[in-house]
Design a protein around this motif. Structure first.
Motif, short mmCIF file in Angstrom:
data_model
loop_
_atom_site.label_atom_id
_atom_site.label_comp_id
_atom_site.label_asym_id
_atom_site.label_seq_id
_atom_site.Cartn_x
_atom_site.Cartn_y
_atom_site.Cartn_z
N ASP A 37 24.68 36.05 45.79
CA ASP A 37 23.40 35.94 46.46
C ASP A 37 22.47 35.22 45.49
N THR A 38 22.18 33.95 45.80
CA THR A 38 21.43 33.13 44.84
C THR A 38 19.96 33.54 44.76
N ASN A 39 19.53 34.53 45.55
CA ASN A 39 18.15 35.01 45.45
C ASN A 39 18.00 36.21 44.52
N LEU A 40 19.10 36.72 43.99
CA LEU A 40 19.03 37.91 43.13
C LEU A 40 19.06 37.52 41.66
N ASP A 41 18.38 38.35 40.85
CA ASP A 41 18.46 38.17 39.40
C ASP A 41 19.84 38.57 38.89
N ALA A 42 20.42 39.58 39.50
CA ALA A 42 21.72 40.08 39.06
C ALA A 42 22.44 40.59 40.31
N CYS A 43 23.74 40.38 40.36
CA CYS A 43 24.50 40.67 41.57
C CYS A 43 25.22 42.02 41.44
N PRO A 44 24.98 42.95 42.36
CA PRO A 44 25.75 44.19 42.33
C PRO A 44 27.19 43.90 42.77
N LEU A 45 28.16 44.45 42.06
CA LEU A 45 29.56 44.23 42.42
C LEU A 45 30.06 45.41 43.25
N PRO A 46 30.91 45.14 44.23
CA PRO A 46 31.56 46.26 44.94
C PRO A 46 32.31 47.13 43.92
N ALA A 47 32.53 48.38 44.27
CA ALA A 47 33.20 49.30 43.35
C ALA A 47 34.49 48.67 42.82
N LEU A 48 34.68 48.67 41.52
CA LEU A 48 35.88 48.07 40.93
C LEU A 48 37.07 48.99 41.15
N PRO A 49 38.26 48.42 41.30
CA PRO A 49 39.44 49.27 41.45
C PRO A 49 39.66 50.12 40.20
N GLU A 50 40.37 51.21 40.37
CA GLU A 50 40.73 52.10 39.26
C GLU A 50 41.45 51.31 38.18
N GLY A 51 41.08 51.53 36.93
CA GLY A 51 41.77 50.87 35.83
C GLY A 51 40.80 50.51 34.72
N GLU A 52 41.33 49.79 33.74
CA GLU A 52 40.52 49.38 32.59
C GLU A 52 39.91 48.02 32.88
N VAL A 53 38.59 47.90 32.65
CA VAL A 53 37.91 46.63 32.89
C VAL A 53 38.13 45.71 31.69
N VAL A 54 38.54 44.46 31.93
CA VAL A 54 38.63 43.49 30.83
C VAL A 54 37.72 42.31 31.14
N PHE A 55 37.31 41.62 30.06
CA PHE A 55 36.17 40.71 30.10
C PHE A 55 36.52 39.51 29.22
N THR A 56 36.28 38.31 29.70
CA THR A 56 36.58 37.13 28.88
C THR A 56 35.71 35.97 29.29
N THR A 57 35.62 34.95 28.43
CA THR A 57 34.79 33.79 28.75
C THR A 57 35.39 32.53 28.16
N ASP A 58 35.05 31.40 28.77
CA ASP A 58 35.58 30.12 28.30
C ASP A 58 34.61 29.01 28.69
N GLY A 59 34.50 28.01 27.82
CA GLY A 59 33.68 26.84 28.10
C GLY A 59 34.55 25.63 28.37
N PHE A 60 34.04 24.67 29.13
CA PHE A 60 34.84 23.53 29.56
C PHE A 60 34.06 22.23 29.37
N THR A 61 34.70 21.28 28.65
CA THR A 61 34.05 20.02 28.32
C THR A 61 35.01 18.86 28.55
N VAL A 62 36.01 19.04 29.40
CA VAL A 62 37.07 18.05 29.57
C VAL A 62 36.50 16.69 29.98
N GLN A 63 37.11 15.63 29.44
CA GLN A 63 36.79 14.25 29.80
C GLN A 63 38.08 13.53 30.13
N PRO A 64 38.22 12.86 31.25
CA PRO A 64 37.22 12.70 32.31
C PRO A 64 37.07 13.99 33.14
#
Lengths: 337, 337
Positions: A37-64
């Motif tokens: 929802d592009t009108n919100l400052d932060a998006c509420p997520l539906p309840a996550l499935p049972e389990g351990e939450v994992v988190f990661t990030t990556d940047g992309f600068t590929v040319q072309p």
């Protein structure tokens, strides 16, 4: 596309009407319909499935920005969801940061966001948050992206390089170096790019197939630095020696020819849709059969094993000799992801 | 700092030894010690507290990278954690993307990452995932950052512009425009920046103070586009009219003078540590007292109210007249966040 301008200007990033239009007509149009929802400052997520939450990030600068088999948009989905997948998780949500250089064609941006949306649907993830910045001409590379991913994995799943033991087998899910060579050819316009496509794809079907194997120790996608770099990471973390068998490592003919012509070693080139897995010897054959039965898994192979003693990474050559694979110091092909 | 080089080179982004050194000696040194493990593809998070998970992201391209009262590093923490806070959540985890332009001084990067780490500690969040890319000279702006945040809020908490009703009061937690003018002065080197500091800070103490008020409708931090833009967003989403009282909006003397000199309107300038809250009339006075009792809350004020009828955003001037505040079309001060 109802945007008035053919190219992105600074006003598309200033928080006012132009920016609202860009968000609506490019980003919300392709990525909306789910939790975003592009009108919100932060998006509420539906309840996550049972389990351990994992988190990661990556940047992309590929040319072309676009290359045979993919573009920076699909890559931004695969790169981050694959990092969740090799950690044993099911990828669920992504955030998306966009840094646009003033002057980028709106049509190119639209094509890339559309491709990103398609890759997200295929990978089963939703883009749940986003932000766009526009920087001045000469202060960007056309387009940079960053994605952050949330996934969930089974409680108690243990995977890690520290679990690897002598005798363990190394598997790869497909041919190596396709992505690196494909992007290089697209960049240099050698007129050779013909049949070679980037391998960029979701590896979740491959990683999830192995999660119930008791002998599964560790998985990683060989991106920057390629297979050789994963082998070095394993050797460094485990204190063991990785021995690869050159004759069993799948390398496509085009990749092999280009590497021979230009002096690259395919084992250092980035893949964006392959997994290296380490398994106990008793589990390796079954894992191989499972991978080979998957779409795109024909070339999966057992490519080496872990020894108690020896130099960090050695490779047995086709002629029966052995050579060391050194740790990467200088990337032969920068900006491939 | 044991990095051999005084400036970042392309090799610091190539996945090999230089990159490992940079990650260890700058990022892991300042950001380690918590859940961050730079050897993992994806970081498992400790069990999240009971509640609804919220997710947001923001990119940062501020120029100059350092300014009185903050820098791009602390801003990257405040910008994203504040978006979680105004959604009613407690910020918990961040990811961090770094796009470095070749040639950036390692010392500057180190100072900024150190400041980012300090801001994260103060805001009570941990950086749990990160990625670094290096782009060629002339393809970046020194340093761009992106952060994505995860927070948790109470189940059933309802906040939104659609809840706003005629008669509701608007509050602001402190003076407006400090950040915009401060960065502008730092950039232009007017020699005027003396006493003015950016307001960049965590707003969580202010947002969390109001979460139990039944009359709380909506909160937002007035960043790009400032107070006037938040007022327009409220008017557009609610179909109501926002009436501001110019005499009650806190504006520092320095900000007012610079605006008069250069022709800026402080109500369009970015804040990075303020909140606008909308509350039912019966809750507004109590909320104001709660904010004024907080450190840094001295200037909090009730600055306007919501009317059933009228132009989208009007302001009652000091002279007793009324003028409309137009929607922002062209940002007077780009690159302030």
């Amino acid at each position: 596309m109802a945007l008035d301008e053919a190219r992105i200007g600074l006003a598309h990033g200033n928080g006012g009407r132009y920016m609202r239009e860009l968000i609506q007509e490019v980003f919300a149009r392709h990525l909306g319909g789910g939790v975003l929802d592009t009108n919100l400052d932060a998006c509420p997520l539906p309840a996550l499935p049972e389990g351990e939450v994992v988190f990661t990030t990556d940047g992309f600068t590929v040319q072309p920005l676009e290359f045979p088999g993919g573009d920076i948009g699909s890559l931004a989905v695969h790169g981050t969801t694959n990092d969740l997948a090799v950690a044993g998780a099911k990828p669920l949500y992504l955030s998306l940061n966009v840094f646009i250089e003033e002057g980028l064609e709106v049509e190119v941006l639209d094509r890339i966001v559309s491709s990103l949306a398609r890759a997200a649907r295929e990978a089963g993830v939703q883009v749940a948050a986003g932000d766009t910045k526009v920087v001045r001409r000469g202060e960007g590379g056309g387009l940079y992206l960053a994605t952050t991913g949330i996934g969930v994995r089974r409680h108690g799943l243990r995977l890690g390089m520290e679990l690897i033991q002598p005798g363990d087998q190394l598997l790869v899910s497909g041919s190596v170096g396709d992505h690196g060579i494909c992007v290089m050819l697209a960049r240099e316009q050698f007129g050779l790019s013909g049949e070679l496509l980037s391998d960029a794809a979701s590896v979740f079907p491959f990683t999830s197939a192995l999660l119930d194997y008791p002998g599964l120790r560790f998985m990683r996608d060989p991106t920057r630095g390629g297979l050789a770099t994963v082998a070095h990471e394993i050797a460094r973390a485990s204190g063991l020696s990785v021995r690869l068998d050159e004759t069993r490592i799948p390398v496509r003919d085009t990749v092999r020819s280009v590497c021979e012509m230009l002096g690259y070693d395919p084992f250092y080139l980035a893949c964006e849709g392959r997994v290296v897995a380490v398994l106990a010897p008793e589990a390796a054959q079954r894992a191989l059969a499972a991978w080979q039965a998957l779409p795109g898994g024909d070339d999966a192979a057992i490519i080496g094993q872990v020894d108690a003693e020896g130099r960090p990474v050695v490779i047995e050559t086709e002629l029966g000799g052995r050579r060391m694979l050194e740790e990467l110091e200088d990337d032969p092909l920068p900006r491939i992801c």
